[in-house]
Design an enzyme around this catalytic site. Sequence first.
Site, PDB file in Angstrom:
ATOM      1  N   THR A  71       0.853  -1.197   0.000  1.00  0.00           N
ATOM      2  CA  THR A  71       0.000   0.000   0.000  1.00  0.00           C
ATOM      3  C   THR A  71       0.885   1.241   0.000  1.00  0.00           C
ATOM      4  OG1 THR A  71      -1.780  -1.145   1.152  1.00  0.00           O
ATOM      5  CG2 THR A  71      -1.786   1.251   1.298  1.00  0.00           C
ATOM      6  N   ASN A 156      -5.573  -9.795  -7.683  1.00  0.00           N
ATOM      7  CA  ASN A 156      -5.796 -10.377  -6.363  1.00  0.00           C
ATOM      8  C   ASN A 156      -7.163 -11.025  -6.206  1.00  0.00           C
ATOM      9  OD1 ASN A 156      -6.150  -7.406  -6.597  1.00  0.00           O
ATOM     10  ND2 ASN A 156      -7.242  -7.662  -4.669  1.00  0.00           N
ATOM     11  N   GLN A 184       0.780 -10.293  -5.756  1.00  0.00           N
ATOM     12  CA  GLN A 184       0.209 -11.645  -5.807  1.00  0.00           C
ATOM     13  C   GLN A 184       1.038 -12.601  -6.676  1.00  0.00           C
ATOM     14  OE1 GLN A 184      -2.297 -12.663  -3.953  1.00  0.00           O
ATOM     15  NE2 GLN A 184      -3.043 -10.692  -3.192  1.00  0.00           N
ATOM     16  N   HIS A 206       3.977 -10.299   3.643  1.00  0.00           N
ATOM     17  CA  HIS A 206       3.010 -11.224   4.274  1.00  0.00           C
ATOM     18  C   HIS A 206       2.194 -12.027   3.267  1.00  0.00           C
ATOM     19  CE1 HIS A 206      -0.856  -8.863   3.833  1.00  0.00           C
ATOM     20  NE2 HIS A 206       0.024  -7.921   3.546  1.00  0.00           N
ATOM     21  N   CYS A 330      -9.827  -6.323   1.746  1.00  0.00           N
ATOM     22  CA  CYS A 330      -9.975  -4.909   2.056  1.00  0.00           C
ATOM     23  C   CYS A 330     -11.369  -4.410   1.714  1.00  0.00           C
ATOM     24  CB  CYS A 330      -8.956  -4.092   1.276  1.00  0.00           C
ATOM     25  SG  CYS A 330      -7.470  -4.999   0.934  1.00  0.00           S
TER      26      CYS A 330
HETATM   27  N1  PMP Z   1      -1.789  -4.948  -4.051  1.00  0.00           N
HETATM   28  C1  PMP Z   1      -2.393  -6.142  -4.137  1.00  0.00           C
HETATM   29  C2  PMP Z   1      -2.593  -6.769  -5.470  1.00  0.00           C
HETATM   30  C3  PMP Z   1      -2.840  -6.769  -2.978  1.00  0.00           C
HETATM   31  O1  PMP Z   1      -3.458  -7.954  -3.064  1.00  0.00           O
HETATM   32  C4  PMP Z   1      -2.637  -6.137  -1.723  1.00  0.00           C
HETATM   33  C5  PMP Z   1      -3.112  -6.785  -0.436  1.00  0.00           C
HETATM   34  N2  PMP Z   1      -4.459  -7.175  -0.446  1.00  0.00           N
HETATM   35  C6  PMP Z   1      -1.979  -4.899  -1.689  1.00  0.00           C
HETATM   36  C7  PMP Z   1      -1.573  -4.333  -2.881  1.00  0.00           C
HETATM   37  C8  PMP Z   1      -1.733  -4.164  -0.412  1.00  0.00           C
HETATM   38  O2  PMP Z   1      -0.836  -4.844   0.407  1.00  0.00           O
HETATM   39  P1  PMP Z   1      -0.668  -4.429   1.942  1.00  0.00           P
HETATM   40  O3  PMP Z   1      -2.035  -4.525   2.545  1.00  0.00           O
HETATM   41  O4  PMP Z   1       0.281  -5.429   2.488  1.00  0.00           O
HETATM   42  O5  PMP Z   1      -0.148  -3.037   1.964  1.00  0.00           O
END
Ligand code: PMP
Length: 389
Positions: A71, A156, A184, A206, A330
């Site tokens: 993010t 994702n 991903q 993670h 999210c």
């Molecule tokens: N990009 C993609 C494609 C994701 O799947 C995610 C996590 N769902 C993120 C960005 C954001 O990652 P984070 O929550 O670890 O910042």
Amino acid sequence: MQVYLDNSATTRLDERVFEKMKPYLTEKYGNASSIHFMGEENSLTLLKAKEQIGRILNCDHSNLIFTSGATESNNMVLKGVMRSNKDPEPSSGGGNHILVSAIEHPSILETAKQLKEEGFDVEYIPVDSSGVVDLTQIKKMVRPETLLISVMAVNNEIGTIQPVETIGAFARKKGILFHTDAVQAVPYKTIDIRGWNADFLSLSAHKFNGPKGVGLAYINRRVKIRPFMAGGGQEYGLRSGTHNLPGIVGMAEALRLAYEEQDEIVKKVSELSAYFWKRIQEEIEDVQLNGDLKNRNPNNLNIMFRRIEGEAILMDLSTKGICVSTGSACSSNKLQASNILKAIGLKDNDLNSNIRFTLGKFNTKEEIDYTVGALKETVARLRSFTPLK
Ligand code: PMP
């Protein structure tokens, strides 16, 4: 039984990664920016982690910036590049036009929305009905003032693999900067920053059995980027703040293991998901796999169960100890149809009838068998008393 089938939301920390991290939480806790021996040692560890990651991702390690996750990396790249190079004169290398794919994660789409509010010219690249970005669309949309193209490596929600190699090659030829959110991709698609002609790339540890709260941004440092956080000047001044050394060491180890064991993981997860999908098709009526049937991450099964709410399936499976998602985590607590399922052309009636199962290296056949049994019972019961049109 507890079954975790939400590995695109996050994954379990690998014990071997945890073992590598431990000393940096307890004994080797010095600040990597300190001048004393504890700091010096940790600064060397930091450099080694970058060198290792640079070799795996095929890039110059001095272009890697550690962040709190994708993010932050996505925000850093999109805002940093656009705000610092908005000179409207294309001949000066600047521009105010940005292209992002319509199926990006909210950390890209919401950032793009903010950039639009700031006056940037933002356009969304459409995808075909299987969820793949088409290069011919990009070719039609680019203009002399296009500064940046951002297309994710793997989606994702529906797992579609995007042609980042050809998009990157096209962007490079046109002199347009290229960013890819590769969160991903690990370990299913090999990341090749040089080969993809990527100027920027984002990762979160993670998602590949590493720790939460740590990630990276690959940044072509020849591009002007004004940092949005002022502070101690860590990471070449691009990302101030004390280094999360346990997290960074964990991420480097998780990435090493993911690619060292890539063949084994891909084989195991592909076989499990093929078995899972075969049984669902044979034993449950009126189902459909969303997205591309072949060109997808082997860990992803995004399935439509016609005439029932995905949310109801999720809640019922949860009471049976099974963790799944209706879309990206999210957005799963917002009762809002997925923009990705809309983008691939699902009918209104079908938009809320989908479940995302994402497998990981720790899943077993017994867990899949248990889930199929639970799912059959859940779907039959929900269909018997809440038929949707
Ligand atoms: N990009 C993609 C494609 C994701 O799947 C995610 C996590 N769902 C993120 C960005 C954001 O990652 P984070 O929550 O670890 O910042």
